[in-house]
Design an enzyme around this catalytic site. Structure first.
Site, PDB file in Angstrom:
ATOM      1  CG  ASP A  38      62.229  49.962  22.651  1.00  0.00           C
ATOM      2  OD1 ASP A  38      62.860  48.996  23.136  1.00  0.00           O
ATOM      3  OD2 ASP A  38      61.698  49.927  21.533  1.00  0.00           O
ATOM      4  CG  ASP A  64      63.530  44.984  31.483  1.00  0.00           C
ATOM      5  OD1 ASP A  64      62.782  44.355  30.701  1.00  0.00           O
ATOM      6  OD2 ASP A  64      64.482  44.448  32.090  1.00  0.00           O
ATOM      7  CE1 TYR A 157      58.298  37.121  17.403  1.00  0.00           C
ATOM      8  CE2 TYR A 157      57.370  35.828  15.598  1.00  0.00           C
ATOM      9  CZ  TYR A 157      57.604  37.051  16.207  1.00  0.00           C
ATOM     10  OH  TYR A 157      57.139  38.201  15.607  1.00  0.00           O
ATOM     11  CE  LYS A 161      55.195  38.511  18.592  1.00  0.00           C
ATOM     12  NZ  LYS A 161      54.915  39.872  19.101  1.00  0.00           N
ATOM     13  CB  THR A 192      61.468  45.737  11.662  1.00  0.00           C
ATOM     14  OG1 THR A 192      61.670  44.314  11.816  1.00  0.00           O
ATOM     15  CG2 THR A 192      60.023  46.015  11.266  1.00  0.00           C
TER      16      THR A 192
END
Length: 266
Positions: A38, A64, A157, A161, A192
């Site tokens: 991460d 990154d 987004y 996706k 989350t």
């Protein structure tokens, strides 16, 4: 169920929390060697400390994924520490720029696509030789319901996706004959940190609390989520783990929706 991956090595991105963290936990409990990655090494170390110490081997390297040099360095560190990987789970992502189309500038689009589509491309490119080499490999992309049921207030987004699904399908056609199987999982409204932030923002706008924001979001924005709650990240992780396993030996090029029925079509 024995997933048959106790001799396998997996890399899980976006693993300091949420779906990525729970996927790493599941794979570790199956005896796999797991590398988590991460952005921030401190947060990643904290995440690693919460993972089971009595299961498979665990490594944690920050990177990154929007930086090609950082991804190349990650690949070198992973190979030196754990050897070549057999499994890649691409879970890292952001909500990105939000608002109606006319409210989002070009930079908002570019930033979202950089993280949600180009970063997965970089990661696969960096580790593809490993995944092709052993005659057995798995790639699982975490996509979204938004890929096939786009919402007008988060189009960058959604578009990114949708690109991830196309990437998964295309890769599945290229390398299955070598034993590398590629699939995607598309969750909807999972509990989350990303959806927590969305609900906190909604609660602030409505002058209420997170619980009310969640319930109103379900009724107003996700009416086809028939189970009537947010999903839990481990519910997604279990499906990902299956797709990483020997048990999914005839599954390739698929998109598994873990969405409580949110997508309105079959």
């Amino acid at each position: 169920m024995d997933l048959g991956i106790s001799t396998r090595t997996a890399l899980v991105s976006g693993a300091d929390s949420g779906i990525g963290w729970h996927t790493a936990e599941r794979l570790l409990r199956e005896g796999a060697t797991v590398v988590i990655t991460d952005l921030d090494q401190g947060r990643l170390d904290e995440a690693a400390a919460r993972l089971p110490a009595d299961a498979g081997q665990l490594y944690a390297f920050a990177a990154d994924l929007t930086d090609s040099g950082a991804v190349a360095s990650l690949a070198s560190m992973v190979r030196e520490a754990a050897g070549p990987i057999d499994i890649l789970v691409q879970s890292a992502g952001i909500t990105g720029a939000q608002g109606l189309f006319h409210e989002i500038d070009e930079q908002g689009w570019a930033n979202t696509i950089e993280v949600d589509l180009l970063a997965p491309v970089r990661l696969v490119r960096a580790f593809l030789d490993d995944l092709r080499a052993g005659g057995w490999g798995r790639i699982v992309f975490v996509a979204s319901e938004d890929a096939v049921q786009p919402y007008d207030d988060e189009l960058p987004y959604c578009a990114a996706k949708a690109g991830v699904l196309a990437l998964a399908k295309g890769l599945s056609r290229s390398y299955a004959h070598e034993g590398l199987l590629v699939n995607a999982v598309s969750p909807a409204f999972i509990a989350t940190p990303m959806t927590d932030a969305m609900m906190d923002k909604r609660a602030k706008q409505r002058g209420t609390d997170r619980d009310e924001a969640i319930q109103s979001f379900l009724s107003e924005k996700r009416p086809f989520m028939e189970i009537g709650r947010r999903g839990e990240p481990e519910e997604v992780a279990d499906v990902i783990a299956f797709l990483c396993s020997d048990r999914a030996s005839f599954v390739n090029g698929s998109n598994y929706r873990v969405d409580s029925g949110s997508v309105a079509t079959i």
